[in-house]
Design an enzyme around this catalytic site. Structure first.
Site, PDB file in Angstrom:
ATOM      1  N   GLU A 253       0.052  -4.827  -0.633  1.00  0.00           N
ATOM      2  CA  GLU A 253       0.301  -3.800  -0.226  1.00  0.00           C
ATOM      3  C   GLU A 253      -1.073  -3.021  -1.420  1.00  0.00           C
ATOM      4  O   GLU A 253      -0.543  -3.427  -2.294  1.00  0.00           O
ATOM      5  CB  GLU A 253       1.231  -3.167  -0.657  1.00  0.00           C
ATOM      6  N   CYS A 287      -3.024   5.640  -2.640  1.00  0.00           N
ATOM      7  CA  CYS A 287      -3.411   4.164  -2.302  1.00  0.00           C
ATOM      8  C   CYS A 287      -3.713   5.252  -0.422  1.00  0.00           C
ATOM      9  O   CYS A 287      -4.808   3.771   0.245  1.00  0.00           O
ATOM     10  CB  CYS A 287      -3.270   2.694  -2.002  1.00  0.00           C
TER      11      CYS A 287
END
Length: 479
Positions: A253, A287
């Site tokens: 991720e 993010c």
């Protein structure tokens, strides 16, 4: 409730607290002063933890579903009891404004609660095999079994919930694990370890929480005794770890450069509130935070002015103050990096609409327009309080601009046109789209992850559980 952190915290080795040293100093990200110290795992400690996880693999796999559920429910109850402590720890070690910190503790509780529910839903399937004469009388069935010892590396920006998205599904399926929390923010994971240590049902070696230096942590990646590596962090580090991981399964991720599109029919007041939050909550250190804002030409000037006016009202300061919306970035180094990108963009012709000033680790919420698409501020992941405005007239062109990125995590759309929504769902090369909300929206049971440089695999409890298991088939010939 008055909360005070301890001066020293242990690591957790094979389910037990250990204090071999106090070598890791963790700072209060607002004051810059040392807030507490933790033990730092050496390679021999990491090796011992991996050996413990190997020994725990068989007894963990044999835990009954209700036993795993009981562990997870215990965690939920204890996190609720320690809510204020967990939120305050986030304020200190991550510089997260208290409202955002409380929100993350709520998500931590959600994540473990979802895992408790899923722990009794690890289903298999009965499959007919008599698809041709040669297989008449045969039947098949398959189940999911734990993949074995897992390695987890979690990031600094969500020290609780992103650790939880690895730990909770591992417990739900019965995988022992070793975890390296981010050295700048280890306390959230250590407190999770403290709560897990209260669960006597877990076999020795079921978990280890090991703050470690990057140089001393190679075993988390390269050791062949580990069957899965799950890493959340920067793309450069993540892809390098994948190359070193050997035969183990790898879940990544990674970063993002998220965009939102504001169409001419959007509810601008709603879009304003959500985009301000999506771009600047916890100082943009997400993010899936909003970095690029694409606005239809018909409403561009009006919405730009709304964004600038609202951004100027955001309160910066001590994250422990409830009025604060913009706290410090994780370090002065990171703030200086992004401040430099902003200066370079302006030197390259961009217009600074508001913000841009830096004081140590504090960087103002910043809006730019007319940014060169080759600039770092546009191409790379800002991971800070910066958003870039641009104008579009054609929906397909806007989709193409969103796709003009090496990242592909999530995107947001503000439109009332269902046909445009479906076109975006078909054409945007991202892991997910969010309609009439920002890219930074996430609920902890949904599939979450990206494509391109944004990673491999999906989190969200049920989906992580699938990654942490293998399918084991059985064929029966009925005589």
């Amino acid at each position: 409730m008055i909360v005070k952190l301890k001066d020293v915290y242990p690591l957790y080795l094979n389910n037990k607290a250990a204090q071999p040293n106090t070598d890791l100093a963790v700072t209060d990200k607002f004051t810059g002063e040392v807030a507490f110290r933790t033990a730092l795992a050496t390679p021999d400690v990491i090796d011992e933890a991996i050996a413990g996880a190997v020994r725990a693999a068989a007894p963990m796999a044999k835990l009954a579903s209700f036993e795993k559920q009981d562990v997870l429910n215990h965690c939920v109850a204890r996190f609720r009891e320690r809510f204020d402590e967990l939120a305050y720890a986030l304020c200190v070690e991550a510089g997260k404004p208290i409202a955002d910190a409380e929100g993350e503790v709520g998500r931590l509780i959600d994540t473990f609660r979802i895992a408790a529910e899923e722990a009794v839903r690890n289903y298999g399937e009965i499959q007919p095999l008599d698809i041709s004469p040669r297989s008449k009388g045969y039947m098949g069935m398959w189940k999911r079994v734990p993949i074995g010892p897992c390695s987890f590396i979690s990031p600094f920006n969500f020290p609780l919930n992103l650790a939880a998205h690895k730990i909770a599904p591992a417990i739900a399926v019965g995988c022992p694990f070793v975890m390296k929390p981010a050295s700048m923010t280890p306390l959230g994971a250590i407190i999770i370890g403290e709560v897990l240590a209260e669960c006597d049902i877990l076999p020795e070696g079921a978990f280890s929480i090991l703050p470690a230096s990057r140089d001393g942590a190679d075993l988390f990646t390269s050791d062949d005794r580990l069957k899965l590596l799950s890493f959340t962090g920067s793309p450069g580090v993540g892809w390098d770890l994948k190359a070193k991981a050997g035969k183990k399964k790898v879940i990544l991720e990674l970063g993002g450069n998220a965009a939102v599109i504001v169409d001419k029919d959007a509810d601008l007041d709603h879009a304003l509130a959500r985009i301000i939050f999506g771009a600047f909550y916890q100082s943009g250190q997400s993010c899936i935070g909003v970095q690029r804002i694409l606005i239809h030409a018909d409403v561009y000037d009006r919405f730009r002015d709304m964004l600038v006016e609202k951004t100027k009202t955001l309160v910066s300061g001590d994250p422990k103050d409830r009025d604060t919306f913009i706290g410090p970035m994780i370090s002065e180094k990171e703030a200086a990096r992004l401040g430099g990108w902003i200066e370079d963009a302006v030197a390259g012709g961009a217009t600074l609409l508001t913000g841009g000033r830096r004081d140590g680790a504090m960087l103002e919420a910043t809006l730019l327009e007319n940014v060169d698409r080759k600039a770092d501020a546009y191409r790379e992941e800002a991971f800070g309080p910066l958003a870039i405005l641009s104008k579009f007239t054609d929906w397909d062109d806007a989709l193409a601009e969103v796709n003009d990125s090496k990242f592909g995590l999530q995107a947001g759309l503000f439109t009332r046109d269902l046909h445009k929504v479906l076109a975006a769902w078909d054409d945007l090369d991202v892991g997910g789209i969010v309609v009439n909300d920002v890219s930074s929206y996430r609920v902890d049971n949904m599939p979450y992850g990206g494509v391109k440089d944004s990673g491999l695999g999906r989190e969200g409890i049920r989906f992580a559980m699938e990654d942490m298991t293998e399918i084991r088939n059985m064929v029966i010939r009925r005589a």
